[in-house]
Scaffold this active site. Structure first.
Site, PDB file in Angstrom:
ATOM      1  N   ARG A 115       0.844  -1.211   0.000  1.00  0.00           N
ATOM      2  CA  ARG A 115       0.000   0.000   0.000  1.00  0.00           C
ATOM      3  C   ARG A 115       0.869   1.247   0.000  1.00  0.00           C
ATOM      4  NH1 ARG A 115      -4.076  -2.227   4.419  1.00  0.00           N
ATOM      5  NH2 ARG A 115      -2.064  -2.528   5.395  1.00  0.00           N
ATOM      6  N   LYS A 131      -5.659 -17.689   5.367  1.00  0.00           N
ATOM      7  CA  LYS A 131      -6.692 -18.648   5.822  1.00  0.00           C
ATOM      8  C   LYS A 131      -8.091 -18.054   5.718  1.00  0.00           C
ATOM      9  CE  LYS A 131      -4.750 -16.858   9.753  1.00  0.00           C
ATOM     10  NZ  LYS A 131      -3.390 -16.850  10.105  1.00  0.00           N
ATOM     11  N   ILE A 143       4.286 -25.182  10.432  1.00  0.00           N
ATOM     12  CA  ILE A 143       4.144 -26.645  10.563  1.00  0.00           C
ATOM     13  C   ILE A 143       3.688 -27.258   9.236  1.00  0.00           C
ATOM     14  CG2 ILE A 143       2.939 -28.509  11.769  1.00  0.00           C
ATOM     15  CD1 ILE A 143       2.465 -26.572  14.081  1.00  0.00           C
ATOM     16  N   GLU A 156      -3.418  -9.579  19.172  1.00  0.00           N
ATOM     17  CA  GLU A 156      -3.680  -8.306  18.488  1.00  0.00           C
ATOM     18  C   GLU A 156      -4.357  -7.342  19.472  1.00  0.00           C
ATOM     19  OE1 GLU A 156      -3.424  -7.840  15.002  1.00  0.00           O
ATOM     20  OE2 GLU A 156      -2.604  -9.849  14.670  1.00  0.00           O
ATOM     21  N   ASP A 180     -10.308 -17.555  14.125  1.00  0.00           N
ATOM     22  CA  ASP A 180      -9.092 -17.954  13.414  1.00  0.00           C
ATOM     23  C   ASP A 180      -8.982 -19.486  13.375  1.00  0.00           C
ATOM     24  OD1 ASP A 180      -6.111 -17.263  12.562  1.00  0.00           O
ATOM     25  OD2 ASP A 180      -5.971 -18.733  14.183  1.00  0.00           O
ATOM     26  N   LYS A 235      -9.119 -22.340  10.117  1.00  0.00           N
ATOM     27  CA  LYS A 235      -8.148 -23.420   9.899  1.00  0.00           C
ATOM     28  C   LYS A 235      -8.847 -24.786   9.922  1.00  0.00           C
ATOM     29  CE  LYS A 235      -4.533 -20.522  11.765  1.00  0.00           C
ATOM     30  NZ  LYS A 235      -3.922 -20.027  13.008  1.00  0.00           N
TER      31      LYS A 235
HETATM   32  P1  NAP Z   1       0.751  -7.751   7.522  1.00  0.00           P
HETATM   33  O1  NAP Z   1       1.956  -7.670   8.390  1.00  0.00           O
HETATM   34  O2  NAP Z   1      -0.462  -6.978   7.893  1.00  0.00           O
HETATM   35  O3  NAP Z   1       1.203  -7.326   6.046  1.00  0.00           O
HETATM   36  C1  NAP Z   1       0.276  -7.136   4.997  1.00  0.00           C
HETATM   37  C2  NAP Z   1       1.036  -6.583   3.796  1.00  0.00           C
HETATM   38  O4  NAP Z   1       0.132  -6.504   2.712  1.00  0.00           O
HETATM   39  C3  NAP Z   1       1.604  -5.186   4.011  1.00  0.00           C
HETATM   40  O5  NAP Z   1       2.875  -5.087   3.434  1.00  0.00           O
HETATM   41  C4  NAP Z   1       0.606  -4.279   3.277  1.00  0.00           C
HETATM   42  O6  NAP Z   1       1.213  -3.129   2.691  1.00  0.00           O
HETATM   43  C5  NAP Z   1       0.134  -5.195   2.170  1.00  0.00           C
HETATM   44  N1  NAP Z   1      -1.227  -4.861   1.777  1.00  0.00           N
HETATM   45  C6  NAP Z   1      -2.346  -4.980   2.513  1.00  0.00           C
HETATM   46  N2  NAP Z   1      -3.409  -4.555   1.808  1.00  0.00           N
HETATM   47  C7  NAP Z   1      -2.936  -4.147   0.603  1.00  0.00           C
HETATM   48  C8  NAP Z   1      -3.530  -3.592  -0.545  1.00  0.00           C
HETATM   49  N3  NAP Z   1      -4.842  -3.346  -0.603  1.00  0.00           N
HETATM   50  N4  NAP Z   1      -2.739  -3.307  -1.604  1.00  0.00           N
HETATM   51  C9  NAP Z   1      -1.414  -3.522  -1.566  1.00  0.00           C
HETATM   52  N5  NAP Z   1      -0.779  -4.059  -0.482  1.00  0.00           N
HETATM   53  C10 NAP Z   1      -1.543  -4.349   0.578  1.00  0.00           C
HETATM   54  O7  NAP Z   1       0.291  -9.259   7.339  1.00  0.00           O
HETATM   55  P2  NAP Z   1       1.122 -10.597   7.683  1.00  0.00           P
HETATM   56  O8  NAP Z   1       1.130 -10.816   9.155  1.00  0.00           O
HETATM   57  O9  NAP Z   1       2.399 -10.598   6.941  1.00  0.00           O
HETATM   58  O10 NAP Z   1       0.140 -11.706   7.096  1.00  0.00           O
HETATM   59  C11 NAP Z   1       0.036 -11.930   5.692  1.00  0.00           C
HETATM   60  C12 NAP Z   1      -0.852 -13.172   5.479  1.00  0.00           C
HETATM   61  O11 NAP Z   1      -0.223 -14.293   6.098  1.00  0.00           O
HETATM   62  C13 NAP Z   1      -2.252 -13.078   6.089  1.00  0.00           C
HETATM   63  O12 NAP Z   1      -3.168 -13.731   5.251  1.00  0.00           O
HETATM   64  C14 NAP Z   1      -2.099 -13.828   7.405  1.00  0.00           C
HETATM   65  O13 NAP Z   1      -3.334 -14.401   7.852  1.00  0.00           O
HETATM   66  C15 NAP Z   1      -1.129 -14.914   6.993  1.00  0.00           C
HETATM   67  N6  NAP Z   1      -0.351 -15.493   8.110  1.00  0.00           N
HETATM   68  C16 NAP Z   1       0.368 -14.669   8.924  1.00  0.00           C
HETATM   69  C17 NAP Z   1       1.112 -15.227   9.943  1.00  0.00           C
HETATM   70  C18 NAP Z   1       1.933 -14.354  10.875  1.00  0.00           C
HETATM   71  O14 NAP Z   1       2.581 -14.902  11.774  1.00  0.00           O
HETATM   72  N7  NAP Z   1       1.965 -13.048  10.700  1.00  0.00           N
HETATM   73  C19 NAP Z   1       1.102 -16.615  10.141  1.00  0.00           C
HETATM   74  C20 NAP Z   1       0.373 -17.435   9.268  1.00  0.00           C
HETATM   75  C21 NAP Z   1      -0.350 -16.848   8.251  1.00  0.00           C
HETATM   76  P3  NAP Z   1       1.809  -1.925   3.604  1.00  0.00           P
HETATM   77  O15 NAP Z   1       2.943  -2.564   4.353  1.00  0.00           O
HETATM   78  O16 NAP Z   1       2.271  -0.916   2.640  1.00  0.00           O
HETATM   79  O17 NAP Z   1       0.691  -1.505   4.482  1.00  0.00           O
END
Ligand code: NAP
Length: 435
Positions: free
Chosen positions: A49, A107, A138, A192, A203, A207
């Site tokens: 973004r 998910k 995992i 969060e 969540d 899953k």
């Molecule tokens: P995050 O930290 O919130 O990062 C989201 C990224 O997506 C950011 O870089 C954001 O850009 C970008 N983004 C969001 N909306 C956008 C849009 N409309 N256009 C362009 N870019 C956009 O999320 P995350 O924790 O990495 O998680 C990513 C995915 O992995 C999710 O589906 C989550 O459920 C899954 N997941 C996460 C974890 C974990 O431990 N975090 C574990 C398992 C699965 P900006 O940075 O510029 O805002």
């Protein structure tokens, strides 16, 4: 001598907690990944973004763009790590319709729009990879899809949400209060600012829908997953569980049921009593574990980090290598198998054991009255423990362990117990899983 590999264009959507680590590993380990994939994985760009936002790791500024669509078209592999439903869904459909394979950890999107995405992939012979969507680092998707493809999964019991396991584990080990541990978890970054998705079981339910669909070769929608969270769990429930040899865990249970020669599925998320000797009882802190029972393989347990940026990136990159191998080998992607098409039963049909905790008047005949309400409801008693705080206390605590009964029989019986003159209050009702 260096091998000349074919180049595959890899587009990354999102550079947050997971995406920034995926980009970093793709760039730093490019030679090794090329050897494993049989193709050079060229990170063609990263859509975000805000291109000026600070990232968890240093990444080349020229890779960043806000134009996800232009990045997607012409890519061989698209990694979706934006999260949320839109624009993640439209971007994945665009990627698949452009012939790219998609890797995602989303998910929420898979649990709600999985069939649409899998169908789009089937139409063009591409594939959707989602190892990171069910329990972070995992490996559980590939074992269910590939390693156990020749077996029949009977049951999956998973601790698939690290936040709730962290909270329940600290309540168990320290006797701490739910609100106190939740506040700590938020301060330490395990929960969060709005913890609803975790503590109310949303969540884990997403899953469960993903795991049940895969394990039982059926589309299991999120609406079909029964869901309860952990906000009602008190230190006294934890204490009673301990006294009876159990620990309370938030479980995602996906089960194959057989009755009168026909099969169905149950998918549910709730806090349950797990025997302390069960492997799932030993899962501490924010860790996850998935316990799988299959007809031929028997019991298998998959354990590790269910979240975390770099840990989740490991699972994402495994999928990227798989997707790249398909591009190198040619042929169509492996689609989702939903041919079994089993019905999902409502929670009332589920059969388990229960532990019921009641506050009752401490007077003659109480036990007989309660026993008769239970037996009239078709719920038979396995154990009864009575505790009295002091001689002067007019009430007593009764903890009743039941034999197996249906949820419907149990909830009707609990309603009758609550209405009975001899019961002051129904303190808690918990299912027993993993015996
Ligand atoms: P995050 O930290 O919130 O990062 C989201 C990224 O997506 C950011 O870089 C954001 O850009 C970008 N983004 C969001 N909306 C956008 C849009 N409309 N256009 C362009 N870019 C956009 O999320 P995350 O924790 O990495 O998680 C990513 C995915 O992995 C999710 O589906 C989550 O459920 C899954 N997941 C996460 C974890 C974990 O431990 N975090 C574990 C398992 C699965 P900006 O940075 O510029 O805002």
């Amino acid at each position: 001598m260096t091998t000349e590999y074919r180049r595959l264009r890899v587009a990354l959507l999102g550079a947050g907690a997971v995406g920034s680590q995926v980009a970093d590993l793709l760039l730093r380990h490019s030679d090794e990944l090329a050897d494993r994939a049989g193709a050079a994985l060229e990170l063609s760009g990263i859509a975000v973004r805000d291109i000026n936002a600070k990232r968890d790791v240093d990444l080349p500024a020229e890779l960043f763009t806000t134009d996800a669509e232009s990045l997607i078209v012409g890519s061989d592999i698209v990694i979706e790590l934006m999260g949320g439903i839109e624009p993640a869904r439209s971007n994945m459909l665009l990627a698949l319709n452009s012939g790219a394979d998609v890797v995602t950890a989303n998910k929420a999107l898979l649990a709600t729009h999985g069939p649409e995405l899998f169908e789009a992939a089937n139409q063009v012979g591409a594939s959707v990879h989602y190892e990171a969507a069910a329990a972070g680092a995992i490996p559980i998707i590939r074992p269910l899809r590939d390693s156990l493809a020749g077996d029949r999964v009977v049951r999956i019991m998973g601790i698939v949400n690290g936040t709730t396991n962290y909270i329940l584990d600290r309540m168990d080990t320290e006797g701490a209060d739910f609100a106190e541990v939740l506040a700590d978890a938020q301060r330490l970054g395990y929960a969060e600012a709005d913890p609803t998705a975790d503590i109310e079981g949303f969540d884990a339910a997403q899953k469960a829908a993903i795991l049940a669909s895969l394990a039982f070769h059926t589309t299991v929608s999120l609406d079909a997953v029964h869901r309860e969270g952990i906000t009602q769990i008190t230190p006294s429930m934890i204490e009673e569980a301990r006294a009876a040899g159990f620990v309370i865990k938030l479980l995602a249970v996906c089960e194959r049921l057989t009755a009168d020669g026909s099969e169905s599925i149950s998918a549910r998320v709730y806090p349950a009593l797990v025997p302390r000797a069960h492997p799932l009882a030993t899962v501490h802190g924010a860790n996850n574990a998935v316990f799988v029972e299959a007809e031929a393989a028997g019991s298998l347990m998959f354990y590790g980090a269910g979240a975390g940026g770099v840990q989740t990136a490991s699972a994402v990159l495994g999928d990227v290598v798989s997707a790249a191998r398909r591009h190198v080998a040619g042929g169509v992607g492996v689609g989702e198998s939903t041919r079994a098409n089993l019905p999902t039963v409502p929670i009332g049909h589920v059969v388990t054991r229960y532990q019921i905790s009641l506050e009752v008047s401490d007077q003659a005949g109480v036990l007989a009255t309660i026993a008769s309400i239970l037996s009239d409801g078709g719920v038979s008693v396995a154990t009864v423990v009575q505790t009295i705080e002091s001689e002067d206390d007019p009430t007593a605590r009764l903890i009743i362990g039941t034999h197996r009964a249906t949820e419907q029989a149990l909830s009707d019986t609990v309603d009758r117990l609550a209405a009975s003159d001899v019961v002051d209050s129904v303190v808690s009702v918990l299912r027993v899983e993993g015996e």
